[in-house]
Structures are given as structure tokens and as C-alpha cells.
Write an enzyme that holds these catalytic residues in place. Structure first.
Site, PDB file in Angstrom:
ATOM      1  N   HIS A 156       0.685  -1.416  -0.117  1.00  0.00           N
ATOM      2  CA  HIS A 156       0.031   0.218  -0.032  1.00  0.00           C
ATOM      3  C   HIS A 156       0.924   1.135   0.011  1.00  0.00           C
ATOM      4  O   HIS A 156       1.271   1.660   1.008  1.00  0.00           O
ATOM      5  CB  HIS A 156      -0.643   0.706   1.288  1.00  0.00           C
ATOM      6  CG  HIS A 156      -2.082   0.913   1.304  1.00  0.00           C
ATOM      7  ND1 HIS A 156      -3.086   1.051   0.913  1.00  0.00           N
ATOM      8  CD2 HIS A 156      -1.791   2.169   1.660  1.00  0.00           C
ATOM      9  CE1 HIS A 156      -3.277   2.460   1.046  1.00  0.00           C
ATOM     10  NE2 HIS A 156      -2.727   2.752   1.020  1.00  0.00           N
ATOM     11  N   CYS A 157       1.148   2.252  -0.826  1.00  0.00           N
ATOM     12  CA  CYS A 157       1.951   3.259  -1.386  1.00  0.00           C
ATOM     13  C   CYS A 157       0.974   4.646  -0.091  1.00  0.00           C
ATOM     14  O   CYS A 157       0.254   5.369  -1.314  1.00  0.00           O
ATOM     15  CB  CYS A 157       1.892   3.304  -2.616  1.00  0.00           C
ATOM     16  SG  CYS A 157       3.124   4.521  -3.494  1.00  0.00           S
ATOM     17  N   PRO A 158       1.789   5.102   0.096  1.00  0.00           N
ATOM     18  CA  PRO A 158       1.689   5.857   0.947  1.00  0.00           C
ATOM     19  C   PRO A 158       1.750   7.798  -0.140  1.00  0.00           C
ATOM     20  O   PRO A 158       0.613   8.205  -0.165  1.00  0.00           O
ATOM     21  CB  PRO A 158       2.218   6.744   2.608  1.00  0.00           C
ATOM     22  CG  PRO A 158       3.312   5.836   1.868  1.00  0.00           C
ATOM     23  CD  PRO A 158       3.570   4.389   1.142  1.00  0.00           C
ATOM     24  N   GLU A 161      -1.723   6.955  -1.973  1.00  0.00           N
ATOM     25  CA  GLU A 161      -2.938   6.481  -1.442  1.00  0.00           C
ATOM     26  C   GLU A 161      -3.974   5.386  -1.916  1.00  0.00           C
ATOM     27  O   GLU A 161      -4.427   5.658  -1.783  1.00  0.00           O
ATOM     28  CB  GLU A 161      -3.978   7.759  -0.509  1.00  0.00           C
ATOM     29  CG  GLU A 161      -3.264   8.332   0.749  1.00  0.00           C
ATOM     30  CD  GLU A 161      -3.265   7.351   2.057  1.00  0.00           C
ATOM     31  OE1 GLU A 161      -4.561   6.877   1.670  1.00  0.00           O
ATOM     32  OE2 GLU A 161      -1.925   7.764   2.370  1.00  0.00           O
ATOM     33  N   ALA A 162      -3.018   4.634  -1.942  1.00  0.00           N
ATOM     34  CA  ALA A 162      -4.211   3.164  -3.271  1.00  0.00           C
ATOM     35  C   ALA A 162      -2.924   1.843  -2.848  1.00  0.00           C
ATOM     36  O   ALA A 162      -1.339   2.300  -2.778  1.00  0.00           O
ATOM     37  CB  ALA A 162      -4.193   3.666  -4.283  1.00  0.00           C
TER      38      ALA A 162
END
Length: 299
Positions: A156-158, A161-162
Site C-alpha cells: 500500500h503506497c502512501p 494513497e492506494a
């Protein structure tokens, strides 16, 4: 109590939406803000576009910047490979007395037990997600942030945000690749735009915006370059960040030899599937095929 839970869930959704909006707006502003300062002040970009000395140079730069932003938003908004949620899932039958369970035969495969150094025919049981109430396909994982199970979950890539999963990983890689080029190009433009002055005070006063641009570019460029190298390795070897980091805890990998990757089909085929395949792959079938070949070669 039920109303309180609903209120908390609603608040969490709003906070998540606000965080996504903030992160994506900040990324867009930063991506456009640095080139805007170089466009407004004397630089190669200013000379090419504003003064009209080289429209092709300016068009190439703007096109690459636009493509980088497009890949960013494609990675953000493309379905990463959410596993469909079934309204009511039938309960799993308990294992029978002989130890066999009622599982889909496509999800069964043999594994090599490295401890005994002998061929093993142990079955990999499909993992159940009790939150989504579904049976997860092989390589899928439940994301605590997205509250969904994702096929071939990477992380989950900050910054997006997805989730990054099977269907949007290619866009994430292309975003990183184009971002590296645009950062390197912008560093060159900012560096060559620095004006020489007789005193340090005058030099700093004249070039402060260029110095801020270079600082932002270096701070952003180093982690982006590292991420791109790592995800290039993941692409070529057909493995995910989660599988690379948590191999010892994943049921279908922890009993295999450390150097064995059951999903690796060679660099060319891995790249083809990574960039060109739109459908979700049935990884359990490939896993079973690879393990069958491995078993036959050992025998």
C-alpha cells in the site's frame, strides 16, 4: 453501539478520502511547482518556451512531465486487482478423518520440503479472509488501509494513497521511470541556470530559488531512484514486495528453497506479463506446474 461503529467507519472513510486528496494534490503541486519556477526565471526551459528559441525542447519536457503525472493518476485510480466480494460465503467444510479437505483442485499443488531435503506432496490450502469473507486466490492479500483483498498484492503506497497490485503495478513502475528522467532533466536545467555573482550574498540572493529547486529534486530523486531499481528487480523476477520481505510467513513460499521462485518464467516473459497482460493470472496453476516439474526433476 451499532450507531457508534457506523459513525467511526464514516469518520475513517472521510479521513482516508481527505488524506488521498491531500497527498495527490501535494504531489501535483510539487511536480508542477518546480518546473514553474524554472519557466518563470532565466533558464533553458524559459529560453525554449517563453522566448521561443526551441519549441521542440519545451514540448518534449512538457510531454514527459504530463506523461509522468498521467501514470501517477493511473496508478492511483486503476483497480489494483480487488478480489470480488461474495455476499454470503459458504462455510468451509471441516477436514475429513483421512486429512483431505474439500478444496478446489486448481488451488492444490505440491511443495518441496527443504527441511527433509526430500520430495513432498503437501497441499497449499487457499487462505480464507475472514474480513472480506472470501477465499483468497494465490498471491492475494488483505490490505488494512483499503479494507479489501488485492490480487498479487505488492504494497500500500502512501504516496499514491492506494494499493499497488496486479492491475496497476505497471503504471506505478512507469510513473517511477518517467519521474527519474524528469527529475534528472530538471536538475540539469536548474544547475545550468545558476548565475555567477561577485559576492556570496549576491549569489545567494540571485540563486535562492534554484537552490530550493535543487534541494527538493535531490531529496525526491534519491528515494524514487531506489524504488525504481527495486521494482525493476521485482518485475524481472516476478515477485512482489510482500513476498520478498515476508517469504518466511507465506504458506506457499516458506517451505520452498530460498533461491526458488515458482512464479519466475524468465525475464522476457515476466516483462511481457507485467506490461501487456490485463487479466488477473491464475497463479495457482503456474505454481502447481512449476512444482510438478521440480518434483519430476528431483525423482
Amino acid at each position: 453501539m451499532a450507531n457508534l461503529c457506523k459513525c467511526l467507519q464514516s469518520m475513517c472513510k472521510r479521513l482516508s478520502c481527505n488524506a488521498a486528496l491531500f497527498v495527490r494534490t501535494f504531489h501535483t503541486a510539487l511536480s508542477l511547482g518546480v518546473p514553474a519556477t524554472l519557466l518563470a526565471r532565466p533558464s533553458a526551459l524559459h529560453s525554449a518556451i517563453v522566448e521561443g528559441h526551441n519549441y521542440i525542447y519545451g514540448a518534449c519536457y512538457i510531454s514527459l512531465l504530463a506523461f509522468s503525472l498521467l501514470m501517477y493518476f493511473m496508478a492511483c485510480f486503476t483497480d489494483p486487482g480487488y478480489v470480488p466480494i461474495i455476499a454470503k460465503k459458504k462455510k468451509i467444510k471441516e477436514e475429513s478423518s483421512d486429512g483431505e479437505s474439500d478444496l478446489d483442485t486448481n488451488e492444490k499443488s505440491t511443495m518441496l520440503d527443504s527441511k527433509d531435503d526430500q520430495t513432498s506432496t503437501a497441499s497449499v490450502k487457499p487462505k480464507q479472509c475472514h474480513i472480506c469473507n472470501i477465499e483468497q486466490p494465490m498471491r492475494a492479500k488483505h490490505c488494512q488501509d483499503c479494507k479489501r483483498c488485492v490480487c498479487k498484492w505488492d504494497h500500500h503506497c502512501p504516496w499514491l494513497e492506494a494499493c499497488v497490485g496486479e492491475r496497476n503495478h505497471r503504471y506505478f513502475w512507469l510513473f517511477l521511470f518517467t519521474k527519474i528522467i524528469i527529475i534528472a532533466w530538471t536538475v540539469y536545467i536548474a544547475w545550468t541556470a545558476i548565475i555567477k555573482e561577485k559576492t556570496w550574498f549576491n549569489w545567494f540572493q540571485t540563486n535562492i530559488l534554484y537552490c530550493i529547486d535543487l534541494l527538493i529534486l535531490f531529496l525526491a530523486g534519491i528515494p524514487v531512484f531506489g524504488l525504481w531499481l527495486f521494482h525493476t528487480y521485482l518485475m524481472l523476477s516476478n515477485i512482489t514486495t510482500w513476498e520478498s520481505v515476508s517469504r518466511h510467513r507465506i504458506s506457499y513460499l516458506k517451505y520452498l528453497d530460498r533461491d526458488l521462485n515458482p512464479f519466475n518464467e524468465g525475464c522476457c516473459k515476466n516483462m511481457y506479463k507485467f506490461f501487456c497482460r490485463c487479466k488477473v493470472t491464475q497463479w495457482a496453476r503456474l505454481y502447481a506446474t512449476k512444482q510438478t516439474h521440480k518434483t519430476s526433476s528431483v525423482v
